[in-house]
Write an enzyme that holds these catalytic residues in place. Sequence first.
Site, mmCIF file in Angstrom:
data_model
loop_
_atom_site.group_PDB
_atom_site.id
_atom_site.type_symbol
_atom_site.label_atom_id
_atom_site.label_comp_id
_atom_site.label_asym_id
_atom_site.label_seq_id
_atom_site.Cartn_x
_atom_site.Cartn_y
_atom_site.Cartn_z
ATOM 1 N N HIS A 142 -1.477 1.104 -9.539
ATOM 2 C CA HIS A 142 -2.121 0.084 -8.688
ATOM 3 C C HIS A 142 -2.766 -1.013 -9.542
ATOM 4 O O HIS A 142 -3.980 -1.250 -9.466
ATOM 5 C CB HIS A 142 -3.172 0.748 -7.772
ATOM 6 N N ARG B 55 0.852 -1.178 0.000
ATOM 7 C CA ARG B 55 0.000 0.000 0.000
ATOM 8 C C ARG B 55 0.895 1.238 0.000
ATOM 9 O O ARG B 55 2.018 1.213 0.542
ATOM 10 C CB ARG B 55 -0.886 0.032 1.254
HETATM 11 P P1 NDP Z 1 -1.689 -12.359 3.861
HETATM 12 O O1 NDP Z 1 -2.535 -12.012 5.039
HETATM 13 O O2 NDP Z 1 -1.828 -13.693 3.246
HETATM 14 O O3 NDP Z 1 -0.147 -12.195 4.252
HETATM 15 C C1 NDP Z 1 0.330 -11.109 4.980
HETATM 16 C C2 NDP Z 1 1.787 -11.364 5.330
HETATM 17 O O4 NDP Z 1 2.311 -10.205 5.983
HETATM 18 C C3 NDP Z 1 1.945 -12.528 6.335
HETATM 19 O O5 NDP Z 1 3.118 -13.256 6.034
HETATM 20 C C4 NDP Z 1 2.093 -11.802 7.671
HETATM 21 O O6 NDP Z 1 2.804 -12.527 8.661
HETATM 22 C C5 NDP Z 1 2.883 -10.587 7.239
HETATM 23 N N1 NDP Z 1 2.750 -9.506 8.211
HETATM 24 C C6 NDP Z 1 1.644 -8.816 8.570
HETATM 25 N N2 NDP Z 1 1.935 -7.919 9.524
HETATM 26 C C7 NDP Z 1 3.245 -8.055 9.783
HETATM 27 C C8 NDP Z 1 4.131 -7.420 10.673
HETATM 28 N N3 NDP Z 1 3.731 -6.462 11.512
HETATM 29 N N4 NDP Z 1 5.422 -7.820 10.676
HETATM 30 C C9 NDP Z 1 5.843 -8.816 9.854
HETATM 31 N N5 NDP Z 1 5.049 -9.455 8.975
HETATM 32 C C10 NDP Z 1 3.776 -9.069 8.932
HETATM 33 O O7 NDP Z 1 -1.940 -11.200 2.802
HETATM 34 P P2 NDP Z 1 -1.812 -11.305 1.207
HETATM 35 O O8 NDP Z 1 -0.506 -11.904 0.876
HETATM 36 O O9 NDP Z 1 -3.036 -11.908 0.643
HETATM 37 O O10 NDP Z 1 -1.853 -9.736 0.804
HETATM 38 C C11 NDP Z 1 -0.915 -8.827 1.290
HETATM 39 C C12 NDP Z 1 -1.235 -7.407 0.858
HETATM 40 O O11 NDP Z 1 -0.930 -7.199 -0.506
HETATM 41 C C13 NDP Z 1 -2.696 -6.967 0.944
HETATM 42 O O12 NDP Z 1 -3.069 -6.683 2.264
HETATM 43 C C14 NDP Z 1 -2.699 -5.740 0.056
HETATM 44 O O13 NDP Z 1 -2.380 -4.595 0.814
HETATM 45 C C15 NDP Z 1 -1.582 -6.000 -0.935
HETATM 46 N N6 NDP Z 1 -2.093 -6.210 -2.306
HETATM 47 C C16 NDP Z 1 -1.738 -5.336 -3.310
HETATM 48 C C17 NDP Z 1 -2.187 -5.528 -4.598
HETATM 49 C C18 NDP Z 1 -1.806 -4.600 -5.696
HETATM 50 O O14 NDP Z 1 -2.377 -4.696 -6.785
HETATM 51 N N7 NDP Z 1 -0.865 -3.705 -5.499
HETATM 52 C C19 NDP Z 1 -3.028 -6.663 -4.957
HETATM 53 C C20 NDP Z 1 -3.351 -7.519 -3.845
HETATM 54 C C21 NDP Z 1 -2.886 -7.293 -2.569
HETATM 55 P P3 NDP Z 1 2.270 -13.949 9.201
HETATM 56 O O15 NDP Z 1 2.576 -14.900 8.056
HETATM 57 O O16 NDP Z 1 3.089 -14.226 10.373
HETATM 58 O O17 NDP Z 1 0.806 -13.775 9.444
HETATM 59 C C1 OXD Z 2 -6.031 -5.774 -3.281
HETATM 60 C C2 OXD Z 2 -5.567 -4.772 -4.242
HETATM 61 O O1 OXD Z 2 -5.918 -5.565 -2.074
HETATM 62 O O2 OXD Z 2 -5.891 -4.889 -5.437
HETATM 63 O O3 OXD Z 2 -6.528 -6.817 -3.743
HETATM 64 O O4 OXD Z 2 -4.853 -3.848 -3.865
#
Ligand code: NDP
Ligand code: OXD
Length: 317
Positions: free
Chosen positions: A280, A232
């Site tokens: 994005h 983000r």
């Molecule tokens: P998940 O919930 O599957 O994974 C999140 C990961 O981040 C986990 O490994 C989690 O750790 C880690 N994490 C969260 N908080 C912390 C922290 N404080 N310190 C260390 N590690 C942390 O999410 P997704 O992979 O599905 O998606 C991630 C993000 O990608 C979305 O929230 C969105 O913001 C972004 N996104 C962007 C897109 C774009 O087009 N630019 C498209 C889709 C998503 P743990 O494994 O220990 O829980």
């Molecule tokens: C998502 C994104 O969160 O597109 O899926 O950013």
Amino acid sequence: MPDADVERAETLLHIGDPIRGRQWQTALPDLVPNLDVRQWPDIGDSATIRYLAAWNPPEGVFAALPNLEVVFSVGAGVDHIDFAAVPKFIPVIRMTEPGLTQGVVEYATFAVLALHRGMLRYFDLQRNADWIAAEAVPTSTRRVGVLGLGILGGAIARHLVTLSFPVSGWSRSARQIDGVTSFAGSAALPAFLAETDILVCILPLTSDTRGILGAEIFAALPQGASIVNIGRGDHLDEEALLSAMDDGHIAEAVLDVTRQEPLPPSHRFWNDPRILITPHIAGTTSVAGGATAIAENIRRYRSKMPLTGVVDRLAGY
Ligand code: NDP
Ligand code: OXD
């Protein structure tokens, strides 16, 4: 309750891209019996709305839906939903579907390869019709670190391993992924950063991760490291990035997300040859994959089975 027992009128309200909303109006009732789909703001009888699938739901919408039972985020991220406005007993579900994962993996691979092969410099040279070749180094010498090793970060890391990059990942809890070195928790962050030449951020936006791509992290990366932000815009301290680039410590950045979207035309990032901006677009929920994911959870809900992708409200993702 099993599907056959659903006799009451059930409606899913979609708030978001109207084109996808219209496609889901056709696709979802084929997948889920006795389900009507409406597109905001045409909500019809609000008492029948049991499900909400939304991107950026407007303020006040939850209070206007008295019988709401499940909230689906249309994207993987849930930072666009104000949890405080959603009654605690209502589960919030994030999007997980293969099309979205594939898009994000493609984008991250593109960005890492572009940085690895010096493409931003070649884009700039092309503008001046300059033919200047630089030596390429093997992927095995370029260390990639992925911030966030969840569904998307894990898929990115796995794919980069197949290209022979040394890959490590950082998450809250330790993760086991073949070929990927796992670092967990704040205490492990400096060691993870010290071995990262290209840092890919695919974290969720939470109170713990807001502004994480800032001066401290940049200083902990090796000289000449580069940044890819797919998480983000609010993960990135934009001034700190420009300052670390001006100091020569950070070389380049590929940014799919920015603090303000759309990025204003006057923003410095647009004309900076060290930065590649995209609007994005890394991953988008596919119509079919998104419908399948939502339908599966509605079937589970009706059958009183555990839902998948439920957000942990305390953790914020
Ligand atoms: P998940 O919930 O599957 O994974 C999140 C990961 O981040 C986990 O490994 C989690 O750790 C880690 N994490 C969260 N908080 C912390 C922290 N404080 N310190 C260390 N590690 C942390 O999410 P997704 O992979 O599905 O998606 C991630 C993000 O990608 C979305 O929230 C969105 O913001 C972004 N996104 C962007 C897109 C774009 O087009 N630019 C498209 C889709 C998503 P743990 O494994 O220990 O829980
Ligand atoms: C998502 C994104 O969160 O597109 O899926 O950013």
